[in-house]
Every structure is written in structure tokens, then in C-alpha cells.
Design a protein around this motif. Structure first.
Motif, PDB file in Angstrom:
ATOM      1  N   SER A 157      47.732  32.180  36.371  1.00 50.53           N
ATOM      2  CA  SER A 157      47.207  33.514  37.266  1.00 50.53           C
ATOM      3  C   SER A 157      47.685  34.850  36.501  1.00 50.53           C
ATOM      4  CB  SER A 157      47.937  33.129  38.784  1.00 50.53           C
ATOM      5  OG  SER A 157      49.259  33.208  38.904  1.00 50.53           O
ATOM      6  N   THR A 158      48.643  34.743  36.032  1.00 50.63           N
ATOM      7  CA  THR A 158      49.376  35.931  35.428  1.00 50.63           C
ATOM      8  C   THR A 158      48.657  36.507  34.173  1.00 50.63           C
ATOM      9  OG1 THR A 158      51.552  35.752  36.457  1.00 50.63           O
ATOM     10  CG2 THR A 158      51.293  37.364  34.489  1.00 50.63           C
ATOM     11  N   SER A 159      48.267  35.486  33.262  1.00 53.73           N
ATOM     12  CA  SER A 159      47.569  35.684  32.071  1.00 53.73           C
ATOM     13  C   SER A 159      45.927  35.955  32.575  1.00 53.73           C
ATOM     14  CB  SER A 159      47.490  34.718  31.102  1.00 53.73           C
ATOM     15  OG  SER A 159      47.107  33.448  31.703  1.00 53.73           O
ATOM     16  N   GLY A 160      45.348  35.211  33.492  1.00 58.05           N
ATOM     17  CA  GLY A 160      44.077  35.197  34.062  1.00 58.05           C
ATOM     18  C   GLY A 160      43.904  36.692  34.432  1.00 58.05           C
ATOM     19  N   LYS A 161      44.798  37.027  35.259  1.00 55.26           N
ATOM     20  CA  LYS A 161      44.247  38.344  35.539  1.00 55.26           C
ATOM     21  C   LYS A 161      44.159  39.522  34.836  1.00 55.26           C
ATOM     22  CE  LYS A 161      46.319  41.899  38.807  1.00 55.26           C
ATOM     23  NZ  LYS A 161      47.642  42.455  39.788  1.00 55.26           N
ATOM     24  N   PHE A 162      45.018  39.379  33.639  1.00 55.90           N
ATOM     25  CA  PHE A 162      44.823  40.608  32.469  1.00 55.90           C
ATOM     26  C   PHE A 162      43.433  39.906  32.022  1.00 55.90           C
ATOM     27  CE2 PHE A 162      45.474  40.777  27.901  1.00 55.90           C
ATOM     28  CZ  PHE A 162      45.357  42.182  27.806  1.00 55.90           C
ATOM     29  N   HIS A 163      43.167  38.859  31.758  1.00 60.25           N
ATOM     30  CA  HIS A 163      42.064  38.454  31.002  1.00 60.25           C
ATOM     31  C   HIS A 163      40.807  39.008  31.840  1.00 60.25           C
ATOM     32  CE1 HIS A 163      43.317  35.446  27.800  1.00 60.25           C
ATOM     33  NE2 HIS A 163      44.236  36.462  28.011  1.00 60.25           N
ATOM     34  N   GLN A 164      40.878  38.833  33.005  1.00 54.92           N
ATOM     35  CA  GLN A 164      39.569  39.376  33.884  1.00 54.92           C
ATOM     36  C   GLN A 164      39.476  40.884  33.674  1.00 54.92           C
ATOM     37  OE1 GLN A 164      37.501  37.637  35.557  1.00 54.92           O
ATOM     38  NE2 GLN A 164      38.365  35.776  34.904  1.00 54.92           N
ATOM     39  N   GLU A 165      40.593  41.678  33.631  1.00 57.99           N
ATOM     40  CA  GLU A 165      40.561  42.921  33.316  1.00 57.99           C
ATOM     41  C   GLU A 165      39.901  43.282  32.041  1.00 57.99           C
ATOM     42  OE1 GLU A 165      44.372  44.536  34.056  1.00 57.99           O
ATOM     43  OE2 GLU A 165      44.211  44.136  36.455  1.00 57.99           O
ATOM     44  N   LEU A 166      40.457  42.676  31.044  1.00 59.31           N
ATOM     45  CA  LEU A 166      39.959  42.683  29.570  1.00 59.31           C
ATOM     46  C   LEU A 166      38.404  42.594  29.517  1.00 59.31           C
ATOM     47  CD1 LEU A 166      41.385  42.903  26.817  1.00 59.31           C
ATOM     48  CD2 LEU A 166      41.247  40.646  26.717  1.00 59.31           C
ATOM     49  N   MET A 203      53.198  40.585  25.093  1.00 58.69           N
ATOM     50  CA  MET A 203      54.106  39.983  26.627  1.00 58.69           C
ATOM     51  C   MET A 203      53.026  38.811  26.700  1.00 58.69           C
ATOM     52  SD  MET A 203      54.392  41.674  30.096  1.00 58.69           S
ATOM     53  CE  MET A 203      52.958  41.383  31.118  1.00 58.69           C
ATOM     54  N   LEU A 204      53.741  37.576  26.861  1.00 54.68           N
ATOM     55  CA  LEU A 204      52.860  36.361  26.946  1.00 54.68           C
ATOM     56  C   LEU A 204      53.181  35.699  28.436  1.00 54.68           C
ATOM     57  CD1 LEU A 204      53.317  34.478  23.662  1.00 54.68           C
ATOM     58  CD2 LEU A 204      51.461  36.102  24.312  1.00 54.68           C
ATOM     59  N   SER A 205      52.723  34.969  28.989  1.00 56.08           N
ATOM     60  CA  SER A 205      52.831  34.588  30.236  1.00 56.08           C
ATOM     61  C   SER A 205      52.266  33.042  30.347  1.00 56.08           C
ATOM     62  CB  SER A 205      52.105  35.161  31.515  1.00 56.08           C
ATOM     63  OG  SER A 205      52.423  34.445  32.770  1.00 56.08           O
ATOM     64  N   GLY A 206      53.330  31.968  30.764  1.00 57.84           N
ATOM     65  CA  GLY A 206      52.920  30.619  30.831  1.00 57.84           C
ATOM     66  C   GLY A 206      52.418  30.439  32.288  1.00 57.84           C
ATOM     67  N   ASN A 207      52.200  31.362  32.940  1.00 58.97           N
ATOM     68  CA  ASN A 207      51.565  31.185  34.359  1.00 58.97           C
ATOM     69  C   ASN A 207      50.195  31.707  34.393  1.00 58.97           C
ATOM     70  OD1 ASN A 207      50.608  31.675  36.946  1.00 58.97           O
ATOM     71  ND2 ASN A 207      52.491  32.593  37.626  1.00 58.97           N
ATOM     72  N   LEU A 227      46.098  34.594  22.204  1.00 58.48           N
ATOM     73  CA  LEU A 227      45.401  35.241  23.182  1.00 58.48           C
ATOM     74  C   LEU A 227      45.126  34.762  24.504  1.00 58.48           C
ATOM     75  CD1 LEU A 227      43.424  37.849  23.521  1.00 58.48           C
ATOM     76  CD2 LEU A 227      41.566  36.301  22.633  1.00 58.48           C
ATOM     77  N   PRO A 228      44.926  33.521  24.582  1.00 59.40           N
ATOM     78  CA  PRO A 228      44.838  32.830  25.984  1.00 59.40           C
ATOM     79  C   PRO A 228      46.131  33.177  27.067  1.00 59.40           C
ATOM     80  CG  PRO A 228      44.162  31.064  24.279  1.00 59.40           C
ATOM     81  CD  PRO A 228      44.828  32.356  23.613  1.00 59.40           C
ATOM     82  N   ASN A 229      47.353  33.320  26.282  1.00 59.37           N
ATOM     83  CA  ASN A 229      48.524  33.355  27.121  1.00 59.37           C
ATOM     84  C   ASN A 229      49.059  35.111  27.269  1.00 59.37           C
ATOM     85  OD1 ASN A 229      48.998  30.389  27.435  1.00 59.37           O
ATOM     86  ND2 ASN A 229      49.018  30.521  25.345  1.00 59.37           N
ATOM     87  N   MET A 230      48.084  35.733  26.701  1.00 62.36           N
ATOM     88  CA  MET A 230      48.501  37.057  26.660  1.00 62.36           C
ATOM     89  C   MET A 230      48.407  37.840  28.135  1.00 62.36           C
ATOM     90  SD  MET A 230      46.998  39.188  23.360  1.00 62.36           S
ATOM     91  CE  MET A 230      47.739  38.846  21.711  1.00 62.36           C
ATOM     92  N   ALA A 231      49.453  38.511  28.472  1.00 57.50           N
ATOM     93  CA  ALA A 231      49.709  38.987  29.910  1.00 57.50           C
ATOM     94  C   ALA A 231      49.463  40.714  29.919  1.00 57.50           C
ATOM     95  CB  ALA A 231      50.604  38.583  30.737  1.00 57.50           C
ATOM     96  N   ASP A 232      49.270  41.284  28.935  1.00 56.79           N
ATOM     97  CA  ASP A 232      49.237  42.693  28.639  1.00 56.79           C
ATOM     98  C   ASP A 232      48.772  42.944  27.276  1.00 56.79           C
ATOM     99  OD1 ASP A 232      49.436  45.277  29.167  1.00 56.79           O
ATOM    100  OD2 ASP A 232      51.384  45.381  29.496  1.00 56.79           O
ATOM    101  N   PHE A 233      48.287  44.287  26.847  1.00 58.74           N
ATOM    102  CA  PHE A 233      47.831  44.641  25.620  1.00 58.74           C
ATOM    103  C   PHE A 233      49.063  44.607  24.615  1.00 58.74           C
ATOM    104  CE2 PHE A 233      44.776  46.820  28.201  1.00 58.74           C
ATOM    105  CZ  PHE A 233      43.627  46.484  27.780  1.00 58.74           C
ATOM    106  N   PRO A 234      48.854  44.042  23.584  1.00 58.55           N
ATOM    107  CA  PRO A 234      49.912  44.056  22.430  1.00 58.55           C
ATOM    108  C   PRO A 234      50.165  45.180  22.031  1.00 58.55           C
ATOM    109  CG  PRO A 234      48.332  42.213  22.141  1.00 58.55           C
ATOM    110  CD  PRO A 234      47.811  43.205  23.115  1.00 58.55           C
ATOM    111  N   VAL A 235      51.361  45.493  21.348  1.00 54.26           N
ATOM    112  CA  VAL A 235      51.676  46.788  20.741  1.00 54.26           C
ATOM    113  C   VAL A 235      52.103  46.576  19.335  1.00 54.26           C
ATOM    114  CG1 VAL A 235      53.332  48.736  20.751  1.00 54.26           C
ATOM    115  CG2 VAL A 235      52.459  47.742  23.109  1.00 54.26           C
TER     116      VAL A 235
END
Length: 428
Positions: free
Chosen positions: A373-382, A367-371, A329-337
Motif C-alpha cells: 500500500s505504501t509503494s502502491g500509493k507512490f506509484h499511483q502518484e507517479l 526509499m523502499l517499502s515492503g508494504n 522500482l516496484p518497491n520504491m516509495a519516493d523519488f530516489p536522490v
């Protein structure tokens, strides 16, 4: 070095140009040109690769009466051979009296299951199964294919060298040493393909026959495989995941049989692999597709974070009890399928055998991200999607606490929303 004289060069050029200008050629003229080519073998290394289609046309044109005055239409495959002589006779003129000293010795073998090879000095090895289509070929073709795969696996980075192959099949040995042959068109085509691969790299190859009892190691490799890493996701599901997330540029845990992308990293030396051992290389510059063995998922997720991978598609089972699960979860960058439970969702690439656990596990594409800012953006929207106007804004507490079965500490239904927000790629 030995060379053709200028007179012989001009003679070959004149004959080739004359034949190219004709819609139908006299068999006698064609035979005369072929004779000139065979006489050039001593001075043009590649000469044997560029006359056999013409020889087949000659044999066909002679007919049952063996009449050299017959006319024959040149085939589509033979005209490029004439063109090659026109374009290359001058630049390819000159051949070493004897090849350079052998630098590598490699033993190869084939079975009806697969192929194997081993470098005699370094003990480096490579092997693999045949694809469904490859397994239908005659064993002699497979012996020759094993030599080709050995070249691509163990010597793909070599240039300007001489490699000797040791094989227990006499026909395969002859086809390599003669740069092809007339008896089998399929063997001739494969031999030409093998030699063209070598010539582009300045590699000279030779083969010698050895008894089968001396070829024990390669024989073992051609019959024994570890299939635990050969599972493949259904291609249609992969295409839909790619459309859902992004287009990856490399398949990091693959083989030549189960790769989803032309550029792939293999476990061991293998034909066509971009490199071997995915963990030995940085992933930072890649946008990878990753379907690893389940016991490596913790290592994979940590590698994505350490290498700051911008985004990666990872295929994994929905196993909440596993130690790697809280890392997702901390590294997700989009909704899983959620992936559909088709019986052929996961299969063996070489024979289509379904995964034994496919009916009892739920597979997920994430979709995971080690960046950050990328994962953080998704989490803010979440976070914003989980509260209504007038509610207190949720804190950024998204871990799985202890043995608590709640997927997200913030809301009981949050995990269901994350894991299944979209129809499965195979649903319809």
C-alpha cells in the motif's frame, strides 16, 4: 560474607559529612577519611572505585613540605566520591570472602591497529579496528580498552557471573584487579568505567597475566581485519537524506566505527551493537537505514519485501545491469536522490581512505517499502504525473524489460525524472 561493624559505618558517615560541609579541608582530616575507606576494602567490594580522586587531592594538598596541617580545596571530581559513601555505605556493606567460581575465560590483546578477543572454551571471538582518536592512546590504555570491548562484545547478555581475562600486559592486569590505580589517571578512569559496567550486571572480573606466545589467536585478531564492510557514507549526506525521506531508527549493516545511528546491527559481536547479523532478525518493526555491500543488494531488497518493512533508506550504486536493479522500482516509495560525486562520499571510518570506485560509480539513495500500500500509493502518484490531460492513462507496466536500456517501459524519459527530481543533498 564479611561486614563492617555499625561503629565503623557511622565513623565513615561522620567523616564524609564533615568533609562535604567544608569549602576547604585540612589534609589531615582528608587522610583520616581515606584511611577509613582503605580499611573498608575487605567488606565493601566497590570501595577501591570511590577514593582515588580524594587521594589525588590529598597529595596535592600536602605540598612539597608534606604538611598535613595544610588546607586543600576539594576538586569537583572528589565530592561525588564523598557523596557515594554517604549514600551507599549501608547498602553496599558486605563482601563475599572469596568470589564465585570462574565461568568464562577470555584472552584479549591489542595492537596499534586494533583489538581482539577469544573465549577460551567456546572459541567465540570479536575484534575490530581502533578509531582515529583511539589509535593515539598508549598501548597499555589500548590493552585495557580491549578488555572493556571484549566484555561488551562477548558477554553483554551475561549477569551474575565471574569472567577471567587473560592478558599479556602486566599493567593492564594490575589495573583491573585493583579496580584502578594512582599512576595513570586515564587508566584509572577506564578501569572504573569497566568495573561500573560489570557491577550493574552482577559480573565479577579478574585478570591474570599470560606470556605473549600463549596469546596467538587474540594477537592475530588484533592485527587482521576485513575492511570490505567498513565503508561509510559521508555523515552530512546521511543527515540530508534523512531530512529528505524520514528519520530511521536503526543502521542495519554497520560497526561501532561507521554507524550513522546509535542503534545498529553489526556483522559480528561488537561493542554497543543492538544485535549481530542483520539477516538473522526480522526487520518488520524497524525503519532502517541500509548501506550493505553491493553483492548483498538482491538479498536486502527481498528481505525488505518479505518482512513487509514500512520504509527503508537504501544506499546503492546506479548499476542497471545488475540482477537486483529491476527489483527497485516496484518497491520504491519516493523519488530516489542522486548523491554527489564527492571524493570523500564513501570512506573508511578508521582512517578516511576514499572508496576506490567513488569516481567511476554513481551512488543513489532510495526509499523502499515492503508494504504494497505504501509503494502502491507512490506509484499511483507517479503514473498521474506521466500523462497530460487528453492522453490515454498509462498502464501499470513499470518493469525493466530484458536488456532494453529504457528505464521505464512506459516512457523513455521517465527514469531520468525518477532518479534526479531533486538536487543532490550535497549540491548547493
Amino acid at each position: 560474607m564479611v561486614f563492617l561493624t555499625e561503629e565503623k559505618i557511622q565513623k565513615i558517615l561522620s567523616k564524609a559529612r564533615h568533609l562535604l560541609q567544608q569549602s576547604a579541608v585540612i589534609v589531615k582530616d582528608l587522610a583520616s577519611f581515606i584511611g577509613s575507606i582503605i580499611n573498608a576494602f575487605y567488606a565493601v567490594l566497590e570501595a577501591p572505585l570511590h577514593y582515588r580522586q580524594l587521594e589525588r587531592d590529598k597529595i596535592y594538598g600536602l605540598g612539597p613540605d608534606l604538611n598535613f596541617q595544610n588546607k586543600v580545596q576539594l576538586s569537583e571530581a572528589s565530592r561525588p566520591e564523598l557523596t557515594w559513601w554517604c549514600d551507599n555505605i549501608v547498602v553496599k556493606n558486605g563482601k563475599a570472602i572469596r568470589p564465585r567460581k570462574v565461568q568464562f575465560h577470555c584472552r584479549t590483546d591489542s595492537s596499534l591497529l586494533g583489538w581482539g578477543c577469544v573465549d577460551v572454551v567456546s572459541d567465540r571471538s570479536a575484534h575490530g579496528r581502533w578509531s582515529i582518536d583511539e589509535s593515539k592512546y598508549h598501548i597499555i590504555f589500548l590493552e585495557l580498552l580491549a578488555i572493556y570491548f571484549a566484555l561488551q562484545s562477548l558477554y553483554c547478555n551475561c549477569t551474575d557471573t565471574h569472567i577471567e581475562f587473560q592478558c599479556d600486559n602486566i599493567t593492564a592486569v594490575k589495573y583491573v584487579n585493583d579496580m584502578g590505580g594512582m599512576t595513570s589517571k586515564s587508566l584509572d578512569t577506564l578501569s572504573a568505567k569497566l568495573w561500573q559496567w560489570c557491577l550493574k550486571r552482577g559480573i565479577f572480573i579478574s585478570t591474570k597475566h599470560i606470556a605473549g606466545k600463549e596469546n596467538v589467536t587474540s594477537d592475530f585478531y588484533s592485527r587482521n581485519f576485513s575492511d570490505s564492510t567498513e565503508w561509510m557514507l559521508m555523515s552530512e549526506i546521511f543527515r540530508r537524506l534523512r531530512k529528505q525521506f524520514f528519520v530511521p531508527d536503526i543502521d542495519l549493516f554497520a560497526s561501532r566505527l561507521n554507524k550513522q545511528i546509535d542503534r545498529f546491527a553489526s556483522w559480528f559481536p561488537e561493542p554497543g551493537a543492538f544485535f549481530n547479523d542483520a539477516f538473522s532478525c526480522s526487520w518488520q518493526s524497524f525503519l532502517p537505514y541500509i548501506f550493505p555491500p553491493f553483492n548483498l543488494l538482491s538479498k536486502v531488497i527481498n528481505k525488505i519485501v518479505e518482512d513487509k518493512v514500512e520504509k527503508a533508506i537504501v544506499i546503492l550504486p546506479y548499476w542497471k545491469s545488475q540482477p537486483w536493479f529491476p527489483l527497485l522500482l516496484p518497491n520504491m516509495a519516493d523519488f530516489p536522490v542522486r548523491l554527489p560525486g564527492h571524493k570523500d562520499l564513501l570512506t573508511m571510518a578508521h582512517d578516511g581512505t576514499p572508496h576506490p570506485l567513488v569516481k567511476s560509480i554513481n551512488m543513489v539513495g532510495v526509499m523502499l517499502s515492503g508494504n504494497p500500500s505504501t509503494s502502491g500509493k507512490f506509484h499511483q502518484e507517479l503514473l498521474k504525473s506521466f500523462y497530460s490531460h487528453g492522453d490515454q492513462e498509462l498502464g501499470n507496466n513499470m518493469g525493466w524489460p530484458g536488456n532494453d536500456d529504457a528505464s521505464i517501459h512506459a516512457k523513455p524519459k521517465a527514469f531520468a525524472k525518477i532518479m534526479c527530481p531533486h538536487p543532490s543533498p550535497g549540491d548547493g
